[in-house]
Design a protein around this motif. Structure first.
Motif, PDB file in Angstrom:
ATOM      1  N   LEU A  60       0.823  -1.205   0.000  1.00 53.10           N
ATOM      2  CA  LEU A  60       0.000   0.000   0.000  1.00 53.10           C
ATOM      3  C   LEU A  60       0.858   1.256   0.000  1.00 53.10           C
ATOM      4  N   ARG A  61       1.887   1.266   0.859  1.00 55.23           N
ATOM      5  CA  ARG A  61       2.731   2.456   1.000  1.00 55.23           C
ATOM      6  C   ARG A  61       3.485   2.757  -0.299  1.00 55.23           C
ATOM      7  N   LEU A  62       4.097   1.748  -0.881  1.00 57.61           N
ATOM      8  CA  LEU A  62       4.891   1.976  -2.089  1.00 57.61           C
ATOM      9  C   LEU A  62       4.011   2.294  -3.291  1.00 57.61           C
ATOM     10  N   SER A  63       2.829   1.696  -3.349  1.00 57.60           N
ATOM     11  CA  SER A  63       1.913   2.006  -4.446  1.00 57.60           C
ATOM     12  C   SER A  63       1.425   3.443  -4.347  1.00 57.60           C
ATOM     13  N   ALA A  64       1.089   3.879  -3.124  1.00 59.67           N
ATOM     14  CA  ALA A  64       0.655   5.263  -2.930  1.00 59.67           C
ATOM     15  C   ALA A  64       1.793   6.238  -3.231  1.00 59.67           C
ATOM     16  N   LEU A  65       3.006   5.905  -2.798  1.00 62.06           N
ATOM     17  CA  LEU A  65       4.158   6.780  -3.052  1.00 62.06           C
ATOM     18  C   LEU A  65       4.454   6.868  -4.545  1.00 62.06           C
ATOM     19  N   THR A  67       2.314   6.478  -6.975  1.00 64.08           N
ATOM     20  CA  THR A  67       1.249   7.282  -7.581  1.00 64.08           C
ATOM     21  C   THR A  67       1.480   8.773  -7.337  1.00 64.08           C
ATOM     22  N   LEU A  68       1.885   9.132  -6.124  1.00 64.56           N
ATOM     23  CA  LEU A  68       2.135  10.538  -5.794  1.00 64.56           C
ATOM     24  C   LEU A  68       3.280  11.105  -6.625  1.00 64.56           C
ATOM     25  N   ILE A  69       4.356  10.352  -6.753  1.00 65.25           N
ATOM     26  CA  ILE A  69       5.502  10.818  -7.549  1.00 65.25           C
ATOM     27  C   ILE A  69       5.105  10.978  -9.010  1.00 65.25           C
ATOM     28  N   CYS A  70       4.342  10.025  -9.533  1.00 66.89           N
ATOM     29  CA  CYS A  70       3.895  10.122 -10.925  1.00 66.89           C
ATOM     30  C   CYS A  70       3.011  11.349 -11.131  1.00 66.89           C
ATOM     31  N   ILE A  71       2.193  11.676 -10.126  1.00 65.35           N
ATOM     32  CA  ILE A  71       1.347  12.877 -10.235  1.00 65.35           C
ATOM     33  C   ILE A  71       2.202  14.133 -10.258  1.00 65.35           C
ATOM     34  N   VAL A  72       3.166  14.211  -9.339  1.00 64.35           N
ATOM     35  CA  VAL A  72       4.017  15.406  -9.235  1.00 64.35           C
ATOM     36  C   VAL A  72       4.817  15.617 -10.518  1.00 64.35           C
ATOM     37  N   ILE A  73       5.339  14.538 -11.087  1.00 65.03           N
ATOM     38  CA  ILE A  73       6.124  14.654 -12.320  1.00 65.03           C
ATOM     39  C   ILE A  73       5.215  14.772 -13.537  1.00 65.03           C
ATOM     40  N   GLY A  74       4.127  14.027 -13.530  1.00 66.52           N
ATOM     41  CA  GLY A  74       3.288  13.939 -14.717  1.00 66.52           C
ATOM     42  C   GLY A  74       2.482  15.182 -15.012  1.00 66.52           C
ATOM     43  N   LEU A  75       2.014  15.889 -13.989  1.00 69.91           N
ATOM     44  CA  LEU A  75       1.175  17.072 -14.230  1.00 69.91           C
ATOM     45  C   LEU A  75       1.905  18.159 -15.023  1.00 69.91           C
ATOM     46  N   PRO A  76       3.046  18.655 -14.552  1.00 74.20           N
ATOM     47  CA  PRO A  76       3.715  19.708 -15.340  1.00 74.20           C
ATOM     48  C   PRO A  76       4.228  19.209 -16.681  1.00 74.20           C
ATOM     49  N   THR A  77       4.680  17.945 -16.724  1.00 74.09           N
ATOM     50  CA  THR A  77       5.170  17.401 -17.990  1.00 74.09           C
ATOM     51  C   THR A  77       4.043  17.327 -19.020  1.00 74.09           C
ATOM     52  N   SER A  78       2.894  16.849 -18.592  1.00 77.94           N
ATOM     53  CA  SER A  78       1.747  16.741 -19.499  1.00 77.94           C
ATOM     54  C   SER A  78       1.291  18.111 -19.973  1.00 77.94           C
ATOM     55  N   TYR A  79       1.316  19.082 -19.066  1.00 80.15           N
ATOM     56  CA  TYR A  79       0.904  20.435 -19.445  1.00 80.15           C
ATOM     57  C   TYR A  79       1.852  21.020 -20.485  1.00 80.15           C
ATOM     58  N   TYR A  80       3.145  20.800 -20.290  1.00 77.26           N
ATOM     59  CA  TYR A  80       4.121  21.293 -21.267  1.00 77.26           C
ATOM     60  C   TYR A  80       3.917  20.635 -22.630  1.00 77.26           C
ATOM     61  N   ILE A  81       3.705  19.317 -22.638  1.00 79.11           N
ATOM     62  CA  ILE A  81       3.512  18.601 -23.901  1.00 79.11           C
ATOM     63  C   ILE A  81       2.245  19.071 -24.598  1.00 79.11           C
ATOM     64  N   SER A  82       1.189  19.318 -23.813  1.00 79.45           N
ATOM     65  CA  SER A  82      -0.073  19.755 -24.416  1.00 79.45           C
ATOM     66  C   SER A  82       0.035  21.127 -25.070  1.00 79.45           C
ATOM     67  N   LEU A  83       1.003  21.938 -24.647  1.00 80.44           N
ATOM     68  CA  LEU A  83       1.197  23.261 -25.221  1.00 80.44           C
ATOM     69  C   LEU A  83       2.067  23.241 -26.469  1.00 80.44           C
ATOM     70  N   CYS A  84       2.745  22.126 -26.722  1.00 79.81           N
ATOM     71  CA  CYS A  84       3.634  22.025 -27.887  1.00 79.81           C
ATOM     72  C   CYS A  84       2.834  21.882 -29.176  1.00 79.81           C
ATOM     73  N   LYS A  85       3.503  22.127 -30.273  1.00 81.03           N
ATOM     74  CA  LYS A  85       2.884  21.905 -31.569  1.00 81.03           C
ATOM     75  C   LYS A  85       2.632  20.415 -31.772  1.00 81.03           C
ATOM     76  N   ILE A 144      12.312  -0.320  -5.698  1.00 80.09           N
ATOM     77  CA  ILE A 144      10.973  -0.683  -6.178  1.00 80.09           C
ATOM     78  C   ILE A 144      10.224   0.564  -6.651  1.00 80.09           C
ATOM     79  N   VAL A 145      10.316   1.638  -5.894  1.00 79.38           N
ATOM     80  CA  VAL A 145       9.623   2.876  -6.266  1.00 79.38           C
ATOM     81  C   VAL A 145      10.196   3.442  -7.559  1.00 79.38           C
ATOM     82  N   ILE A 146      11.527   3.451  -7.674  1.00 82.04           N
ATOM     83  CA  ILE A 146      12.161   3.964  -8.892  1.00 82.04           C
ATOM     84  C   ILE A 146      11.713   3.161 -10.106  1.00 82.04           C
TER      85      ILE A 146
END
Length: 277
Positions: A60-65, A67-85, A144-146
């Motif tokens: 549970l702990r590692l799955s939640a961690l 998910t949290l890391i993917c959210i922190v990295i994924g949100l700004p990355t996705s926003y940047y990609i969505s703004l690209c041509k 495992i998290v990495i």
């Protein structure tokens, strides 16, 4: 007549799901509740065992961690990609999705060569004099998290990017014209509008991480088991089918519980949005 046509159209798929999925699942799970009468002793025994309980909480702990890391990295990355041509966006998404085209065993051994005692990370730190002896990076929760983030981050980014692409440019321009900075626009406009996609991606990452076998086994070892590794050990190594069925049902319940939790969160956010309309 139309209803009959629909029933006939879905009947083959429905029968296939019943005979290939529901019946085997029921045959595996139901015996854990009856021995010979209805009882929950198998589940009480699982959670009362310190070894099993530790693995459950670690999963549970590692799955939640993860998910949290993917959210922190994924949100700004996705926003940047969505703004690209469009052409640039396709190239970036292709690069991000490339790890999913590689076999999980190959990815696991690649991380072993990176995180091992003689791996790239330890050799780099030793060469620059930052450490005197190799760090224990492999066969840890950290490894495992990495590995899990590397595996499921593309899922998070691709899901969020597809949602953010649907946010019109006029919305962002209107935010700028009202005096919002890019950072404030991101947190006040982009994230709330893409919250549904964020919940879907989070469910996929959490469920995938808690049920993954290859990556946690290769990078965590026997001392840092996850539920999927424990399930494999109990079924294939020890032939303990009753405990294996209990573990399988617990994994299903946890995944369904997480989905329900995120659905409640989505309903709460939609309700807040309706109050401001």
């Amino acid at each position: 007549m139309k209803l009959q046509h629909y029933v006939l159209a879905i009947a083959p798929s429905l029968l296939l799901a019943i005979f290939c999925l529901l019946i085997p699942l029921a045959a595996t799970i139901i015996p854990t509740f009856f021995s010979p009468s209805f009882t929950l002793s198998s589940y009480f025994d699982f959670f009362s065992d310190p070894f099993f309980r530790t693995i459950f909480l670690r999963s549970l702990r590692l799955s939640a961690l993860t998910t949290l890391i993917c959210i922190v990295i994924g949100l700004p990355t996705s926003y940047y990609i969505s703004l690209c041509k469009e052409k640039t966006r396709r190239i970036l998404l292709s690069v991000i999705m490339f790890p999913l085209l590689t076999n999980a065993v190959v990815r696991g051994f690649a991380w072993i060569s990176i995180l091992g005692r003689n791996g790239l990370v330890n050799q780099f730190f030793l060469n620059i004099g930052l450490i005197d002896e190799p760090l224990k990076l492999l066969y840890t929760d950290f490894a495992i998290v990495i590995g899990s983030v590397y595996l499921f981050l593309p899922v998070m980014i691709s899901t969020l990017t597809s949602v953010m692409e649907g946010i019109g440019e006029e919305v962002v321009e209107a935010s700028y014209s009202l005096g919002c900075s890019p950072t404030k626009t991101f947190f006040k406009i982009i994230i709330p509008l893409s919250f549904s996609g964020l919940l879907v991606a989070s469910v996929l990452v959490f469920s995938g991480t808690i049920s993954a076998y290859t990556t946690p086994t290769l990078l965590g070892g026997n001392q840092n088991m996850m539920l999927a590794s424990l399930l494999y050990q109990q079924s294939n190594t020890l032939s303990n089918w009753s405990t294996s069925a209990v573990i399988a049902f617990i994994m299903i319940v946890v995944s369904l519980g997480v989905m329900r939790l995120f659905n409640l969160m989505a309903g709460y956010v939609d309700k807040r949005g309706a109050e401001h309309v």
